[in-house]
Design a protein around this motif. Structure first.
Motif, mmCIF file in Angstrom:
data_model
loop_
_atom_site.group_PDB
_atom_site.id
_atom_site.type_symbol
_atom_site.label_atom_id
_atom_site.label_comp_id
_atom_site.label_asym_id
_atom_site.label_seq_id
_atom_site.Cartn_x
_atom_site.Cartn_y
_atom_site.Cartn_z
ATOM 1 N N SER A 15 0.819 -1.202 0.000
ATOM 2 C CA SER A 15 0.000 0.000 0.000
ATOM 3 C C SER A 15 0.857 1.258 0.000
ATOM 4 O O SER A 15 0.486 2.276 -0.601
ATOM 5 N N SER A 16 2.007 1.196 0.665
ATOM 6 C CA SER A 16 2.908 2.344 0.732
ATOM 7 C C SER A 16 3.605 2.594 -0.603
ATOM 8 O O SER A 16 3.902 3.740 -0.948
ATOM 9 N N GLY A 19 0.719 2.869 -6.437
ATOM 10 C CA GLY A 19 -0.169 3.986 -6.708
ATOM 11 C C GLY A 19 0.236 4.674 -7.990
ATOM 12 O O GLY A 19 1.149 4.237 -8.704
ATOM 13 N N ILE A 49 3.995 12.312 -0.534
ATOM 14 C CA ILE A 49 3.162 11.182 -0.964
ATOM 15 C C ILE A 49 3.111 10.110 0.121
ATOM 16 O O ILE A 49 2.041 9.561 0.419
ATOM 17 N N PHE A 50 4.263 9.841 0.732
ATOM 18 C CA PHE A 50 4.336 8.763 1.720
ATOM 19 C C PHE A 50 3.640 9.131 3.029
ATOM 20 O O PHE A 50 2.796 8.382 3.533
ATOM 21 N N ARG A 54 -0.267 8.423 1.435
ATOM 22 C CA ARG A 54 -0.334 6.961 1.544
ATOM 23 C C ARG A 54 -0.514 6.479 2.991
ATOM 24 O O ARG A 54 -1.350 5.610 3.265
ATOM 25 N N ARG A 57 -4.006 6.946 4.661
ATOM 26 C CA ARG A 57 -4.961 6.056 3.997
ATOM 27 C C ARG A 57 -4.732 4.606 4.409
ATOM 28 O O ARG A 57 -5.690 3.867 4.688
ATOM 29 N N THR A 58 -3.489 4.200 4.445
ATOM 30 C CA THR A 58 -3.151 2.827 4.823
ATOM 31 C C THR A 58 -3.559 2.532 6.254
ATOM 32 O O THR A 58 -4.180 1.493 6.545
ATOM 33 N N ILE A 300 -5.935 -1.332 -2.003
ATOM 34 C CA ILE A 300 -4.855 -1.415 -2.995
ATOM 35 C C ILE A 300 -5.436 -1.722 -4.378
ATOM 36 O O ILE A 300 -5.067 -1.104 -5.380
ATOM 37 N N ARG A 303 -7.309 1.357 -6.050
ATOM 38 C CA ARG A 303 -6.569 2.501 -6.596
ATOM 39 C C ARG A 303 -5.452 2.109 -7.562
ATOM 40 O O ARG A 303 -4.728 2.984 -8.039
ATOM 41 N N THR A 304 -5.293 0.830 -7.844
ATOM 42 C CA THR A 304 -4.259 0.412 -8.792
ATOM 43 C C THR A 304 -4.807 -0.280 -10.043
ATOM 44 O O THR A 304 -4.142 -0.292 -11.076
#
Length: 336
Positions: A15-16, A19, A49-50, A54, A57-58, A300, A303-304
């Protein structure tokens, strides 16, 4: 337990990294190291972003998945039926309805409330909706000292249909900006995650799950029947009230922050019971762990799969949960 923790770590790392904006393994290690060492130089864009996109959200997916799975497991144990989950018996729909009311009629409602409650109006409304539907379904299905499961399921279907119809009407009369918010609630998404929501949900779930996870012995006794549970010294009414209130709070907050995310509380306990039996002392903590894995995996995928377009996570969990629901119906159709 070790398998679940391993899967959670793998899902957390995936997840990290995954994207629209790609991070590689070295970026991840460097960013993770910077948490403990301020002298580590990191790319500002990678850091944003991290840490700001991310990670919230994670972590929100992990906390929310654990809460939804544990409440689903608790309700199944309380009603002694694998179909008794927040989504199936109308709690999620009721919560979403009240959130929709707060979105469409929020300006009018806020005029009657103190300013301190304005920011939390949707969350409060979602909790009230979940609580009212839970109490209503329980009241309809409870008669002569016991819970009638078929009545409970039918009541849940009817209430969910009514809630969906009312939400549809609110959608019809809503303005453009309200319509966008309503679409978000009805389909479910973790895209609006931030650290404030993480901290609020973490606090609520920490309190609620700490109280629910200790109910394993009582739920095992309730599986023998409510009368037998009373003979074993279990205060059935007290445990029912506790599960209702805590489940409503967890589901209501989850709906307020991420919209309608169904089937998490159905899939996880069902699979765990197939593999491990019906000892709730074991299933409750494991459901928290694997609920986190399930929702994080669904996020995951959402969004991917069609990046940069994000598929609403409620659609992903529905695709996962509907086949399991059908399997449960086939397995228990004679009993039902």
């Amino acid at each position: 337990m070790s398998l679940g923790l391993t899967l959670l770590v793998v899902a957390f790392i995936a997840s990290s990294l995954l994207g629209v904006y790609q991070l590689n393994w070295n970026d991840f290690l460097l960013l993770f190291k910077s948490i403990f060492d301020d002298t580590v130089a990191v790319n500002p864009t990678d850091a944003y972003i991290f840490f700001d996109v991310r990670m919230p959200r994670t972590i929100l997916a992990i906390i929310m998945g654990a809460g939804l799975a544990v409440t689903g497991t608790s309700l199944q144990g309380m009603f002694k039926n694998p179909l008794a989950t927040p989504g199936i018996i109308g709690i999620t729909a009721g919560s979403a309805l009240f959130a929709a009311v707060a979105i469409v009629l929020g300006s009018t409602i806020k005029s009657f409330l103190p300013e301190i409650l304005h920011y939390s109006l949707i969350s409060i409304a979602a909790f009230i909706g979940a609580l009212l539907v839970m109490i209503l379904v329980y009241s309809i299905s409870f008669k002569n000292g016991k819970t009638h499961v078929v009545i409970m399921l039918l009541a849940g279907v009817a209430i969910a249909a009514l809630a969906e119809a009312t939400t549809g009407f609110l959608t019809f009369i809503s303005k453009d900006d309200e319509l966008r918010d309503l679409t978000f609630w009805r389909l479910g998404s973790l895209g609006a995650a931030n650290w404030s929501k993480v901290m609020i949900l973490f606090t609520i779930n920490l309190i609620c799950l700490s109280l629910l996870l200790g109910n394993g012995k009582a739920l095992n006794a309730m599986m023998l029947g409510e009368e037998n549970a009373r003979h074993l010294g279990i205060n059935v009414k007290q445990y029912h009230a506790k599960i209702i209130w805590l489940s409503a709070l967890v589901v209501g907050t989850s709906v307020a922050f991420a919209g309608t995310i169904a089937f998490v509380g159905l899939i996880v306990p069902y699979i765990l019971r197939l593999l491990l039996g019906s000892d709730y002392r074991l299933i409750l903590p494991l459901s928290a762990l694997f609920g986190s894995v399930l929702l994080l995996t669904a996020d995951i995928i959402s969004r991917t799969t069609l990046a940069p377009i994000e598929i609403p996570i409620g659609i992903i969990t529905a695709f996962m949960g509907a086949p399991v629901f059908i399997l449960i119906l086939l397995q228990f159709k004679k009993a039902l």
